[in-house]
Write an enzyme that holds these catalytic residues in place. Structure first.
Site, PDB file in Angstrom:
ATOM      1  N   GLN A 144      51.749  33.817  48.868  1.00  0.00           N
ATOM      2  CA  GLN A 144      51.957  34.745  47.743  1.00  0.00           C
ATOM      3  C   GLN A 144      52.544  36.084  48.181  1.00  0.00           C
ATOM      4  O   GLN A 144      52.745  36.970  47.354  1.00  0.00           O
ATOM      5  CB  GLN A 144      50.663  34.951  46.958  1.00  0.00           C
ATOM      6  CG  GLN A 144      49.591  35.746  47.658  1.00  0.00           C
ATOM      7  CD  GLN A 144      48.304  35.771  46.847  1.00  0.00           C
ATOM      8  OE1 GLN A 144      47.550  34.804  46.827  1.00  0.00           O
ATOM      9  NE2 GLN A 144      48.029  36.865  46.179  1.00  0.00           N
TER      10      GLN A 144
ATOM     11  N   SER B 234      41.364  49.081  45.271  1.00  0.00           N
ATOM     12  CA  SER B 234      42.261  48.044  45.770  1.00  0.00           C
ATOM     13  C   SER B 234      42.133  47.977  47.283  1.00  0.00           C
ATOM     14  O   SER B 234      41.930  49.012  47.936  1.00  0.00           O
ATOM     15  CB  SER B 234      43.709  48.413  45.401  1.00  0.00           C
ATOM     16  OG  SER B 234      44.616  47.669  46.184  1.00  0.00           O
TER      17      SER B 234
ATOM     18  N   ALA C 117      38.753  42.037  52.442  1.00  0.00           N
ATOM     19  CA  ALA C 117      38.808  43.508  52.411  1.00  0.00           C
ATOM     20  C   ALA C 117      38.101  43.970  51.128  1.00  0.00           C
ATOM     21  O   ALA C 117      38.649  44.733  50.327  1.00  0.00           O
ATOM     22  CB  ALA C 117      40.244  44.022  52.492  1.00  0.00           C
ATOM     23  N   LEU C 118      36.900  43.468  50.982  1.00  0.00           N
ATOM     24  CA  LEU C 118      36.186  43.619  49.706  1.00  0.00           C
ATOM     25  C   LEU C 118      35.801  45.069  49.424  1.00  0.00           C
ATOM     26  O   LEU C 118      35.491  45.830  50.333  1.00  0.00           O
ATOM     27  CB  LEU C 118      34.927  42.745  49.704  1.00  0.00           C
ATOM     28  CG  LEU C 118      35.152  41.251  49.937  1.00  0.00           C
ATOM     29  CD1 LEU C 118      33.828  40.500  49.842  1.00  0.00           C
ATOM     30  CD2 LEU C 118      36.162  40.668  48.954  1.00  0.00           C
TER      31      LEU C 118
ATOM     32  N   GLY D 104      35.140  46.791  43.435  1.00  0.00           N
ATOM     33  CA  GLY D 104      35.747  46.000  42.364  1.00  0.00           C
ATOM     34  C   GLY D 104      35.373  44.526  42.525  1.00  0.00           C
ATOM     35  O   GLY D 104      34.963  43.865  41.560  1.00  0.00           O
ATOM     36  N   HIS D 105      35.499  44.019  43.775  1.00  0.00           N
ATOM     37  CA  HIS D 105      35.133  42.614  44.018  1.00  0.00           C
ATOM     38  C   HIS D 105      33.632  42.409  43.787  1.00  0.00           C
ATOM     39  O   HIS D 105      33.214  41.408  43.212  1.00  0.00           O
ATOM     40  CB  HIS D 105      35.433  42.223  45.474  1.00  0.00           C
ATOM     41  CG  HIS D 105      36.870  42.268  45.839  1.00  0.00           C
ATOM     42  ND1 HIS D 105      37.392  43.193  46.708  1.00  0.00           N
ATOM     43  CD2 HIS D 105      37.915  41.482  45.472  1.00  0.00           C
ATOM     44  CE1 HIS D 105      38.679  42.985  46.872  1.00  0.00           C
ATOM     45  NE2 HIS D 105      39.037  41.959  46.119  1.00  0.00           N
TER      46      HIS D 105
ATOM     47  N   GLN E  60      48.553  38.729  36.771  1.00  0.00           N
ATOM     48  CA  GLN E  60      47.961  37.581  37.475  1.00  0.00           C
ATOM     49  C   GLN E  60      46.941  36.871  36.581  1.00  0.00           C
ATOM     50  O   GLN E  60      46.846  35.644  36.596  1.00  0.00           O
ATOM     51  CB  GLN E  60      47.306  38.059  38.772  1.00  0.00           C
ATOM     52  CG  GLN E  60      46.511  36.978  39.483  1.00  0.00           C
ATOM     53  CD  GLN E  60      46.038  37.387  40.855  1.00  0.00           C
ATOM     54  OE1 GLN E  60      46.781  37.290  41.817  1.00  0.00           O
ATOM     55  NE2 GLN E  60      44.801  37.840  40.975  1.00  0.00           N
TER      56      GLN E  60
ATOM     57  N   ASP F 139      44.801  43.217  38.204  1.00  0.00           N
ATOM     58  CA  ASP F 139      45.947  42.310  38.345  1.00  0.00           C
ATOM     59  C   ASP F 139      46.201  41.662  36.982  1.00  0.00           C
ATOM     60  O   ASP F 139      45.987  40.459  36.799  1.00  0.00           O
ATOM     61  CB  ASP F 139      45.654  41.272  39.426  1.00  0.00           C
ATOM     62  CG  ASP F 139      45.501  41.923  40.788  1.00  0.00           C
ATOM     63  OD1 ASP F 139      46.460  42.557  41.243  1.00  0.00           O
ATOM     64  OD2 ASP F 139      44.412  41.831  41.371  1.00  0.00           O
TER      65      ASP F 139
HETATM   66  O1  PAF Z   1      43.871  38.651  43.468  1.00  0.00           O
HETATM   67  C1  PAF Z   1      43.770  38.154  44.607  1.00  0.00           C
HETATM   68  O2  PAF Z   1      43.036  38.642  45.475  1.00  0.00           O
HETATM   69  C2  PAF Z   1      44.581  36.924  44.944  1.00  0.00           C
HETATM   70  O3  PAF Z   1      45.824  36.942  44.317  1.00  0.00           O
HETATM   71  C3  PAF Z   1      43.854  35.602  44.676  1.00  0.00           C
HETATM   72  C4  PAF Z   1      43.580  35.402  43.186  1.00  0.00           C
HETATM   73  C5  PAF Z   1      42.542  35.573  45.446  1.00  0.00           C
HETATM   74  C6  PAF Z   1      44.715  34.421  45.140  1.00  0.00           C
HETATM   75  O4  PAF Z   1      45.001  34.521  46.502  1.00  0.00           O
END
Ligand code: PAF
Length: 283
Positions: free
Chosen positions: A61, A187, A32-33, A36-37, A155, A152
């Protein structure tokens, strides 16, 4: 762009390049880019010869099954965006490929304090699941550099800790949060908001700016209370946390000494959609 679905095929493709000292950068995603990605892909391309992206919606997760079920899947569009951005390799594994053995999803990581606060406290098991998948992906891709987004924030700290635990030489590069014109952090979950909600969700950013502009040692707590009210008066239904923390250790801070590096962190629900964001308040 070359697409691999099988870990050993990807390994065989990357290994000769690694031997030739080609620099490999890695951007793990759940698809779902958005921009940001893509900005992570761009950063990665600037610093590496080969840019590898992965797309895998990692069930381990998600502490909330509904959240997993509703996670947007836009694979065809993602592939187009990655091609446009000049990504070299996409790893698109199945569940079986990431977790071949049942025991692969039983591993426990000792992440220490960082796992006990904020996202760790509100999403039990979340960071353990992140570590499971990131460890597996890092062992497959073996990158020199790993690119993560500051959105994140916690994270990023957890994954740095994982890399210490794994004792591998991977340099973590953190890119600043990409925002919409109104300040809303980009996001994948924003796709689940309607137009009105998208406008209201930007009050998170406005509340951060309000805090940043008014922050003094004395009024820190007061500002957090005001910021919570701003959100609740603007379409947010529930706040999991809105807090200051030590930007390095993530220890929550109520009384700021005026010196400790400070980050403001928030997680709040708009309808069923849980949004997180953060802002560094000191340099
Ligand atoms: O940030 C994310 O999209 C996820 O937590 C990751 C780092 C790809 C791990 O599934």
């Amino acid at each position: 762009m070359v697409i691999f679905k099988i870990a050993s095929d990807l390994h065989h493709y990357l290994q000769p390049l690694r031997i030739k000292d080609k620099q490999i950068g890695f951007v793990p995603t759940m698809g779902a880019l958005h921009k940001g990605h893509i900005s992570l892909i761009e950063q990665c391309k600037l610093k590496n010869t080969i840019t590898v992206c992965s797309i895998f919606v990692n069930p381990t997760q998600f502490n909330d099954v509904k959240d997993f079920d509703k996670y947007p899947i836009t694979i065809e569009q993602d592939i187009l965006l990655l091609e446009e951005a000049g990504c070299d390799v996409l790893f698109l594994p199945s569940y079986q490929e990431v977790y071949p053995q049942p025991s692969d999803t039983e591993k426990k990581y000792d992440l220490g304090f960082v796992e006990t606060v904020f996202e760790g406290a509100h999403r039990p098991g979340h960071f353990n699941g992140v570590c499971m998948v990131v460890e597996r992906l890092l062992r497959i891709v073996q990158p020199h550099q790993l690119f993560l987004g500051q959105k994140d924030y916690q994270q990023c700290i957890v994954i740095k800790k994982l890399i210490e635990i794994m004792q591998v030489d991977i340099s973590v590069k953190i890119s600043s949060t990409q925002r919409e014109a109104n300040g809303l952090a980009m996001s994948s979950r924003n796709r689940r908001l309607n137009e009105i909600q998208l406008a209201q969700a930007a009050t998170i950013y406005q509340s951060f700016i309000y805090i940043k502009d008014n922050l003094t040692q004395q009024n820190a707590i007061h500002l957090i209370e005001q910021a919570k009210l701003i959100l609740l008066n603007n379409g947010f239904d529930r706040i999991d946390y809105f807090s200051f923390a030590n930007a390095k250790t993530l220890e929550p801070i109520e009384f700021w000494d005026g010196e400790t590096p400070l980050v403001a962190l928030v997680a709040a629900f708009m309808g069923e959609v849980r949004l997180i964001d953060n802002m560094l308040l000191t340099n």
